[in-house]
Design an enzyme around this catalytic site. Structure first.
Site, PDB file in Angstrom:
ATOM      1  N   CYS A   1      -5.892   1.736   6.178  1.00 33.11           N
ATOM      2  CA  CYS A   1      -6.562   0.498   6.581  1.00 33.11           C
ATOM      3  C   CYS A   1      -5.910  -0.007   7.874  1.00 33.11           C
ATOM      4  CB  CYS A   1      -6.445  -0.546   5.470  1.00 33.11           C
ATOM      5  SG  CYS A   1      -4.753  -1.146   5.224  1.00 33.11           S
TER       6      CYS A   1
ATOM      7  N   GLU B   1       1.166   3.792   1.876  1.00 30.63           N
ATOM      8  CA  GLU B   1       1.768   4.144   3.167  1.00 30.63           C
ATOM      9  C   GLU B   1       2.988   3.290   3.459  1.00 30.63           C
ATOM     10  OE1 GLU B   1      -1.420   3.383   2.414  1.00 30.63           O
ATOM     11  OE2 GLU B   1      -2.708   3.844   4.116  1.00 30.63           O
TER      12      GLU B   1
ATOM     13  N   CYS C   1      -2.079  -0.871   7.519  1.00 31.04           N
ATOM     14  CA  CYS C   1      -1.243   0.324   7.454  1.00 31.04           C
ATOM     15  C   CYS C   1      -1.241   1.071   8.780  1.00 31.04           C
ATOM     16  CB  CYS C   1      -1.697   1.220   6.305  1.00 31.04           C
ATOM     17  SG  CYS C   1      -1.407   0.462   4.695  1.00 31.04           S
TER      18      CYS C   1
ATOM     19  N   HIS D   1       0.859  -1.182   0.000  1.00 28.73           N
ATOM     20  CA  HIS D   1       0.000   0.000   0.000  1.00 28.73           C
ATOM     21  C   HIS D   1       0.897   1.234   0.000  1.00 28.73           C
ATOM     22  CE1 HIS D   1      -3.866  -2.001   1.776  1.00 28.73           C
ATOM     23  NE2 HIS D   1      -3.380  -2.651   0.732  1.00 28.73           N
TER      24      HIS D   1
END
EC number: 3.5.4.33
Length: 165
Positions: free
Chosen positions: A94, A66, A97, A64
């Site tokens: 999420c 991040e 993360c 992701h």
């Protein structure tokens, strides 16, 4: 809950969020990734890491935006702890993360669009401010949220053969 919405923008928050939005747009345009971008900034205002979603391209469920930005920042700092940093993300993180953010000791998260389905920074869960953790993260949500949300909505509309909003 640590979540605050954005009533007035800090000029630096807007600047870095625009950078994250550009990364998100590029990820969609170049790699057909879900358009999410992230930028990790030091307490002194220096860029430490940046990323966009790469989980489809890299075939990596953890890639992701991040995580990509924090990995780059950790390499640049030579440390897995990202103390004093701010992470700008175009979409509310999420759970995966959010927990990486907590473990990295990021000081502050600024995100654009809220995620009412899987958001873990105040929408569905509030993992960043959970008092059971040994670190809590200050959170600012909704910075350029309309722009970020529209980008995501239009991505999924295009995937479904619908016109953009």
């Amino acid at each position: 809950m640590s979540l605050t919405t954005c009533d007035s923008l800090d000029p630096n928050d807007e600047r870095w969020m625009r950078h994250a939005l550009a990364l998100a747009e590029r990820a969609e345009r170049e790699d057909d990734e879900i358009p999410v971008g992230a930028v990790l900034v030091s307490a002194d205002g220096d860029l430490l890491g940046e990323g966009s979603n790469r989980n489809i391209t890299d075939r990596d469920p953890s890639a992701h935006a991040e995580i990509v930005a924090m990995r780059e920042g950790g390499q640049r700092l030579g440390n897995h702890r990202l103390i004093g940093t701010t992470l700008y993300i175009t979409l509310e993180p999420c759970a995966m993360c959010a927990m990486a953010i907590v473990h990295a000791r990021v000081s502050r998260v600024v995100f654009g669009a809220f995620d009412p389905k899987t958001g873990a920074a105040g929408s569905v869960f509030d993992l960043l401010a959970d008092p059971r953790h040994n670190h809590r993260v200050a959170v600012q949500g909704g910075v350029l949220g309309i722009e970020a949300g529209t980008m995501l909505t239009n991505y999924f509309r295009r995937k479904r053969g619908k016109p953009p909003i």
